[in-house]
Write an enzyme that holds these catalytic residues in place. Structure first.
Site, mmCIF file in Angstrom:
data_model
loop_
_atom_site.group_PDB
_atom_site.id
_atom_site.type_symbol
_atom_site.label_atom_id
_atom_site.label_comp_id
_atom_site.label_asym_id
_atom_site.label_seq_id
_atom_site.Cartn_x
_atom_site.Cartn_y
_atom_site.Cartn_z
ATOM 1 N N PRO A 10 0.796 -1.225 0.000
ATOM 2 C CA PRO A 10 0.000 0.000 0.000
ATOM 3 C C PRO A 10 0.832 1.281 0.000
ATOM 4 O O PRO A 10 1.848 1.376 0.688
ATOM 5 C CB PRO A 10 -0.818 -0.099 1.289
ATOM 6 C CG PRO A 10 -0.910 -1.558 1.565
ATOM 7 C CD PRO A 10 0.389 -2.139 1.076
ATOM 8 N N ASN A 11 0.376 2.214 -0.795
ATOM 9 C CA ASN A 11 0.916 3.575 -0.905
ATOM 10 C C ASN A 11 2.276 3.658 -1.579
ATOM 11 O O ASN A 11 2.802 4.758 -1.749
ATOM 12 C CB ASN A 11 0.957 4.268 0.467
ATOM 13 C CG ASN A 11 -0.426 4.416 1.050
ATOM 14 O OD1 ASN A 11 -1.333 4.894 0.383
ATOM 15 N ND2 ASN A 11 -0.592 3.990 2.283
ATOM 16 N N ARG A 18 4.844 10.929 -2.440
ATOM 17 C CA ARG A 18 4.401 10.650 -1.069
ATOM 18 C C ARG A 18 5.492 11.013 -0.065
ATOM 19 O O ARG A 18 6.552 10.399 -0.044
ATOM 20 C CB ARG A 18 4.065 9.173 -0.927
ATOM 21 C CG ARG A 18 3.649 8.806 0.476
ATOM 22 C CD ARG A 18 3.467 7.315 0.629
ATOM 23 N NE ARG A 18 3.060 7.027 1.985
ATOM 24 C CZ ARG A 18 3.339 5.904 2.619
ATOM 25 N NH1 ARG A 18 4.012 4.969 2.015
ATOM 26 N NH2 ARG A 18 2.943 5.725 3.849
ATOM 27 N N TYR A 23 10.327 9.302 2.376
ATOM 28 C CA TYR A 23 10.517 8.223 1.410
ATOM 29 C C TYR A 23 11.398 8.590 0.229
ATOM 30 O O TYR A 23 11.687 7.741 -0.610
ATOM 31 C CB TYR A 23 9.154 7.727 0.918
ATOM 32 C CG TYR A 23 8.302 7.212 2.040
ATOM 33 C CD1 TYR A 23 8.590 5.996 2.649
ATOM 34 C CD2 TYR A 23 7.225 7.951 2.522
ATOM 35 C CE1 TYR A 23 7.820 5.519 3.704
ATOM 36 C CE2 TYR A 23 6.450 7.481 3.574
ATOM 37 C CZ TYR A 23 6.756 6.269 4.156
ATOM 38 O OH TYR A 23 5.996 5.804 5.198
ATOM 39 N N ASN A 73 8.314 -5.229 -0.090
ATOM 40 C CA ASN A 73 8.102 -4.057 0.761
ATOM 41 C C ASN A 73 6.611 -4.042 1.057
ATOM 42 O O ASN A 73 5.811 -3.620 0.221
ATOM 43 C CB ASN A 73 8.537 -2.757 0.100
ATOM 44 C CG ASN A 73 8.402 -1.568 1.049
ATOM 45 O OD1 ASN A 73 7.640 -1.612 2.009
ATOM 46 N ND2 ASN A 73 9.126 -0.507 0.763
ATOM 47 N N ALA A 76 2.781 -0.576 5.291
ATOM 48 C CA ALA A 76 2.165 -0.681 6.619
ATOM 49 C C ALA A 76 1.620 -2.076 6.920
ATOM 50 O O ALA A 76 1.333 -2.384 8.081
ATOM 51 C CB ALA A 76 1.047 0.352 6.751
ATOM 52 N N GLU A 97 12.643 -8.751 3.108
ATOM 53 C CA GLU A 97 11.754 -7.631 3.435
ATOM 54 C C GLU A 97 12.558 -6.337 3.349
ATOM 55 O O GLU A 97 13.672 -6.264 3.872
ATOM 56 C CB GLU A 97 11.178 -7.795 4.849
ATOM 57 C CG GLU A 97 10.188 -6.716 5.213
ATOM 58 C CD GLU A 97 9.501 -6.954 6.550
ATOM 59 O OE1 GLU A 97 8.958 -5.977 7.101
ATOM 60 O OE2 GLU A 97 9.500 -8.099 7.058
ATOM 61 N N HIS A 99 12.329 -1.918 3.529
ATOM 62 C CA HIS A 99 11.619 -0.671 3.850
ATOM 63 C C HIS A 99 12.523 0.499 3.516
ATOM 64 O O HIS A 99 13.717 0.483 3.859
ATOM 65 C CB HIS A 99 11.224 -0.624 5.327
ATOM 66 C CG HIS A 99 10.247 -1.687 5.694
ATOM 67 N ND1 HIS A 99 8.908 -1.582 5.439
ATOM 68 C CD2 HIS A 99 10.445 -2.907 6.250
ATOM 69 C CE1 HIS A 99 8.303 -2.682 5.844
ATOM 70 N NE2 HIS A 99 9.216 -3.507 6.332
ATOM 71 N N ARG A 106 11.043 5.820 13.632
ATOM 72 C CA ARG A 106 9.733 6.443 13.425
ATOM 73 C C ARG A 106 8.797 6.105 14.583
ATOM 74 O O ARG A 106 9.229 5.720 15.659
ATOM 75 C CB ARG A 106 9.178 5.976 12.076
ATOM 76 C CG ARG A 106 10.106 6.438 10.929
ATOM 77 C CD ARG A 106 9.581 6.135 9.586
ATOM 78 N NE ARG A 106 8.327 6.855 9.368
ATOM 79 C CZ ARG A 106 7.480 6.542 8.408
ATOM 80 N NH1 ARG A 106 7.752 5.553 7.581
ATOM 81 N NH2 ARG A 106 6.363 7.221 8.252
#
Length: 148
Positions: A10-11, A18, A23, A73, A76, A97, A99, A106
């Site tokens: 997502p996103n 974004r 990012y 990735n 969320a 994985e 990110h 964060r």
């Protein structure tokens, strides 16, 4: 020819627009090109999937058991993507994985991934370079050659 799955959750389809302060300005197309560059010397192709829907990502995993491995990735979905976790538990190949941001720098709700314990490795906080390093790590996992 061997094919690697590059899956983004997502996103991530709006990367570059974004929250660039978090990012970066690279687009998902830019990142895909980095990954292709990293694995093409090994003769691998890249099959890219991005979806804002957990169910579509699950379908992509189940439809790509024939790939040699994956870079994932989950966005969320790392936090509470239990269905995605189950699908990745059944994926028969190694996966990494990734990110873009350092999730531990964060908000505290981002500090634990329900997926990471299943991954062959995790790369966080290195921006687009993390995908490139994830691809290199996947090459090593699949070929057994740590010089890949």
């Amino acid at each position: 020819m061997a094919t690697m799955l590059l899956m983004n959750g997502p996103n991530l389809g709006i990367l570059g627009r974004r929250e660039p302060e978090i990012y970066g300005t690279a687009t998902l197309d830019d990142i895909e090109k980095l990954v292709i560059d990293e694995v093409s010397d090994m003769g691998w192709e890249v099959r890219s999937v991005q979806s804002d829907s957990e169910s579509e990502l699950i379908g992509a995993i189940q439809d790509n058991y024939d790939t040699v491995g994956a870079i994932v990735n989950p966005g969320a979905l790392m936090i509470a993507g239990w269905s995605l976790r189950d699908a990745l538990a059944s994926y028969p190949r190694p996966w990494i994985e990734v990110h873009l941001s350092n999730v531990w720098a964060r908000e505290s709700f981002r500090h634990e991934s329900v997926l990471a314990p299943l991954a062959a490795g995790v790369v966080v906080g290195l921006g687009p370079l993390g995908y490139r390093l994830g691809a290199r790590a996947l090459l090593c996992c699949v070929t057994g050659d740590d010089r890949a």
